[in-house]
Design a protein around this motif. Structure first.
Motif, PDB file in Angstrom:
ATOM      1  N   ARG A  53     -19.781   4.631 -33.189  1.00  0.00           N
ATOM      2  CA  ARG A  53     -19.747   6.003 -32.667  1.00  0.00           C
ATOM      3  C   ARG A  53     -20.916   6.826 -33.207  1.00  0.00           C
ATOM      4  O   ARG A  53     -21.518   7.597 -32.470  1.00  0.00           O
ATOM      5  N   ARG A  86     -21.643  13.719 -22.016  1.00  0.00           N
ATOM      6  CA  ARG A  86     -21.595  12.728 -20.928  1.00  0.00           C
ATOM      7  C   ARG A  86     -22.407  11.486 -21.275  1.00  0.00           C
ATOM      8  O   ARG A  86     -21.978  10.364 -21.015  1.00  0.00           O
ATOM      9  N   GLU A  88     -23.109  10.358 -24.275  1.00  0.00           N
ATOM     10  CA  GLU A  88     -22.419   9.609 -25.326  1.00  0.00           C
ATOM     11  C   GLU A  88     -21.256   8.801 -24.745  1.00  0.00           C
ATOM     12  O   GLU A  88     -21.075   7.631 -25.058  1.00  0.00           O
ATOM     13  N   LYS A  89     -20.477   9.397 -23.851  1.00  0.00           N
ATOM     14  CA  LYS A  89     -19.374   8.682 -23.220  1.00  0.00           C
ATOM     15  C   LYS A  89     -19.890   7.498 -22.409  1.00  0.00           C
ATOM     16  O   LYS A  89     -19.257   6.442 -22.373  1.00  0.00           O
ATOM     17  N   SER A  93     -18.843   3.640 -23.020  1.00  0.00           N
ATOM     18  CA  SER A  93     -18.210   2.810 -21.988  1.00  0.00           C
ATOM     19  C   SER A  93     -18.917   1.457 -21.841  1.00  0.00           C
ATOM     20  O   SER A  93     -18.326   0.500 -21.370  1.00  0.00           O
TER      21      SER A  93
END
Length: 95
Positions: A53, A86, A88-89, A93
């Protein structure tokens, strides 16, 4: 390219890294104490996720800085934060 992390972004990344550092210290201690293998692996997986992360947050911030130049200076901080979130997501994914 030099990465210029804003204070809030830098704080969040450093907090994740410190959390991972604590988890890794805990894993070492657990191994030294002869703790259950499942417990050790669970903590190791948590540390790995924290590192992932933090890395993704750094990547997303760097990419955002590459994509936004002086011509985008009219964007609000909220717009930039939304774009960073967005990105980072998206990277998460793909992991």
């Amino acid at each position: 390219m030099e990465l210029d992390l804003a204070t809030a972004e830098l704080t969040a990344v450093l907090n994740r890294l410190r959390r991972a550092q604590g988890q890794i210290s805990g894993v070492i201690r657990m191994i030294e104490e002869g703790r259950d293998c499942e417990e050790v692996v669970t903590q190791l997986a948590a540390a790995s996720r924290a590192l992932d992360r933090a890395g993704f947050a750094i990547i997303a911030t760097g990419l955002q800085q590459c994509l936004t130049g002086p011509e985008d200076s009219g964007r609000t901080g909220e717009d930039r934060d939304a774009m960073r979130g967005r990105l980072e997501k998206l990277f998460l994914s793909l992991a």
